[in-house]
Design an enzyme around this catalytic site. Sequence first.
Site: not given
Ligand SMILES: O=C[C@H](O)COP(=O)(O)O
Length: 222
Positions: A93, A141
Amino acid sequence: MSSTLIVLNLKTYLEGTGEGAVKVAQACKEVADDSGIEIGVAPQFCDIYRVASQVDLPVYSQSLDPVGAGSFTGHAFAQCVKDSGAIGTLINHSECRLTLANIDASISAAKGVGFRTIVCTNNVATSAAAAALGPDYVAVEPPELIGSGIPVSQADPEVVTGSVEAVKRIDPAVQVLCGAGISKGEDLVAALELGSVGVLLASGIVKAADPGAALEDLVSKI
Ligand SMILES: O=C[C@H](O)COP(=O)(O)O
């Protein structure tokens, strides 16, 4: 169940001894049961056992270390994470990045205990690299959109379509999730239209006044 997958990462948003994580997981279960969409939750390590033993929902760890049993202080050992009740793990992550070698080794450690593996990436090139390591999912992401409330599907659709194409070219068995700023029903629809099979999300649900209602909205348009 459809093949759409939603994974809710609780990060370190919730304090206490796990009650908050259990409550959010219960909301996930209700929405999963009502919608037929698979929803998993990734609590902190210390809450995995409590969540998994109280809620019948797929539980993921937020990371996993490439270590076996032995002298590995401070590491998350796959067998113990599994014994705590997890069925899979996030790897790499953005908030817990690994070297390429350790991503590979963590995937092996996870597969060694039969885990579902979700490797997070930050752009098309790293999505392609992650796909070459053979995880079950790549979750792309863009870090600058994480926690922003601005959905990746709107702000940077090309990183999703580009990752889907690149991953398919490298290994068609690997599926793509996308994440960052996802919170609403239209965001999930857009993510699916861009070719991903689901979303990895956090703040839009965990920090909502009513996480259950936010989850209902998330699945309301498919
Ligand atoms: O693991 C989840 C992601 O980092 C997305 O985070 P978010 O939905 O707060 O933007």
